[in-house]
Design an enzyme around this catalytic site. Structure first.
Site, PDB file in Angstrom:
ATOM      1  N   HIS A  98     -26.636   5.217  19.415  1.00  0.00           N
ATOM      2  CA  HIS A  98     -27.279   5.919  20.534  1.00  0.00           C
ATOM      3  C   HIS A  98     -28.745   6.240  20.241  1.00  0.00           C
ATOM      4  O   HIS A  98     -29.505   6.540  21.155  1.00  0.00           O
ATOM      5  CB  HIS A  98     -26.501   7.183  20.902  1.00  0.00           C
ATOM      6  CG  HIS A  98     -26.651   8.330  19.950  1.00  0.00           C
ATOM      7  ND1 HIS A  98     -25.711   8.643  18.989  1.00  0.00           N
ATOM      8  CD2 HIS A  98     -27.637   9.257  19.806  1.00  0.00           C
ATOM      9  CE1 HIS A  98     -26.108   9.697  18.317  1.00  0.00           C
ATOM     10  NE2 HIS A  98     -27.270  10.091  18.788  1.00  0.00           N
ATOM     11  N   ASP A 152     -20.425   4.015  17.255  1.00  0.00           N
ATOM     12  CA  ASP A 152     -21.773   4.586  17.353  1.00  0.00           C
ATOM     13  C   ASP A 152     -22.579   4.332  16.079  1.00  0.00           C
ATOM     14  O   ASP A 152     -23.195   5.242  15.525  1.00  0.00           O
ATOM     15  CB  ASP A 152     -21.716   6.084  17.649  1.00  0.00           C
ATOM     16  CG  ASP A 152     -23.077   6.631  18.116  1.00  0.00           C
ATOM     17  OD1 ASP A 152     -23.945   5.800  18.457  1.00  0.00           O
ATOM     18  OD2 ASP A 152     -23.263   7.855  18.116  1.00  0.00           O
ATOM     19  N   GLY A 171     -32.302  14.812  16.934  1.00  0.00           N
ATOM     20  CA  GLY A 171     -33.238  14.199  16.000  1.00  0.00           C
ATOM     21  C   GLY A 171     -32.623  13.974  14.634  1.00  0.00           C
ATOM     22  O   GLY A 171     -33.080  13.146  13.851  1.00  0.00           O
ATOM     23  N   SER A 200     -29.604  12.835  14.329  1.00  0.00           N
ATOM     24  CA  SER A 200     -28.652  11.733  14.470  1.00  0.00           C
ATOM     25  C   SER A 200     -29.070  10.539  13.622  1.00  0.00           C
ATOM     26  O   SER A 200     -30.212  10.087  13.676  1.00  0.00           O
ATOM     27  CB  SER A 200     -28.551  11.303  15.938  1.00  0.00           C
ATOM     28  OG  SER A 200     -27.945  12.308  16.711  1.00  0.00           O
TER      29      SER A 200
END
Length: 399
Positions: A142, A172, A244, A246
């Site tokens: 993502h 993901d 941020g 992630s």
């Protein structure tokens, strides 16, 4: 006169001698008469990563100042991991949706003097981890999804454009490649058995302020059924994770990667002490698959299941205490079909592990490689039976 002398010799002089001796003992050896406290069990302090060596076999009684000693710094752990954690900036061209007439210069004269541009640049940020010295970077899907440009900023100040090697949207995860020399590499924890209460640190780029480190513990492992992705097997932590972060690193007290920060549970959009990270072994396996095969390789059994409920067990005349997965569908010629599994069978064990949770069972099978064996224990018509299947390769949206 004789009796008085006798009293002095037999009573007074010994008493005086005793008092003198007692005074001398109290003066020069008070420990001989001080009550001895019960011996407290010794506490041994082992060296802790990030602190430096401590004296071997240092002991202290509970309640003493040393008994409260703990980690005073995790700087060494951060120094090992931080150089391999990068900031990721993405840019995406977003086209404004308008009626076709507004794009015609003739009609634009009637609506506005300075027409707004139909395209604008949208930026976002995240984090990533350099997994190998040849430039493979792991991050969340993502973070880079739909990006037209991906810029990776290193801890040492260097910046470089990155290319997408492959993605795994169902978990993901995304693998990037950067071309630079002298790249740092994070060390992956070899012991994957995280325990609840283990100290962990999250490193990333929250809100774009720059690389930031936060501290917490492992709150839970094996979290699933969160509705985030198809495959969910998260580490839960209370280390602060914010937008941020992630794709950044979750490390242990030795500076080794244990997870990839992915999501937070929050009503405000900021950290509320419930963050989730993909286990490092899952992320590493995805990296190897994508770098080698261009896609993630997962095992496949070829069944659809439903967790047993009291209502279903009653309808099937089975004991209420029975736990398992009821087979509701079988793919023709799939591994389960070839192993003679049938609709209505109740799976109770998969490879010697209890089969009670459908999501956990799917993760367990997906972790296998095509060709791996799958031992299945199931109940059919009230009888416990066994069979053996050979894992196939799962395609998208298969079970």
């Amino acid at each position: 006169m004789r009796s008085a002398q006798f009293i002095v010799n037999t009573l007074v002089i010994p008493v005086l001698v005793g008092l003198v001796v007692a005074f001398a003992v109290l003066l020069w050896a008070p420990q001989l008469v001080t009550p001895t406290a019960p011996q407290a069990p010794a506490v041994t302090y082992a060296p802790i990563a990030g602190i430096g060596p401590m004296p071997e076999q240092t002991t202290a009684a509970p309640g003493s100042s040393m008994a409260h000693m703990g980690p005073v710094s995790y700087a060494d752990a951060v120094d090992r991991a931080a150089p391999a954690v990068v900031n990721i900036f993405t840019r995406k061209v977003v086209r404004r949706k308008t009626h076709p007439l507004f794009d015609d210069p003739f009609f634009q004269r009637f609506f506005r003097t300075n027409p707004e541009p139909n395209e604008r640049m949208q930026s976002s940020l995240g984090s990533g981890v350099i997994m190998s010295p040849d430039g493979y970077v792991l991050t969340n899907n993502h973070v880079i999804h739909g990006a037209d440009q991906i810029v990776v900023a290193l801890h040492d100040g260097r910046e470089v454009n990155a290319t997408v090697v492959g993605t795994d949207p169902e978990a993901d995860l995304a693998v990037l490649k950067i071309e630079l020399e002298n790249l740092p590499q994070i060390q992956v924890a070899h012991d994957s058995q995280l325990r609840i209460g283990d100290v962990v640190l999250a490193i990333g780029n929250p809100f774009g302020v720059g690389q930031t480190v936060t501290l917490g513990i492992v709150s839970a492992t094996g979290r699933n059924q969160l509705g985030l992705n198809t495959y969910e097997d998260y580490i839960q932590t209370d280390a602060a994770i914010n937008p941020g972060n992630s794709g950044g690193a979750l490390i242990n007290a030795y500076g080794e990667l244990v997870g990839l920060n992915t999501a937070i549970f929050s009503k405000s959009g900021g950290s509320q002490g419930i963050g989730f990270a993909i286990p490092a072994e899952v992320a590493s396996r995805t990296l190897t698959d994508i770098a080698t095969h261009g896609t993630t390789i997962r095992g496949w059994l070829g069944i659809e299941v439903q967790e047993s409920t009291p209502q279903l067990l009653t309808a099937l005349s089975l004991p209420q205490a029975l736990t398992g997965l009821i087979v509701t569908g079988i793919y023709p010629d799939g591994p389960a079909d070839q192993a003679k599994l049938a609709i209505g069978d109740i799976l109770v064990r998969i490879n010697n592990q209890d089969a009670a949770n459908a999501r956990s069972a799917m993760n367990q099978i997906a972790a296998l490689r095509p060709g791996d064996g799958i031992d299945l224990e199931f109940i059919r018509a009230g009888q416990k039976m066994q069979t053996h299947a050979i894992a196939g390769q799962r395609k998208a949206h298969q079970q």
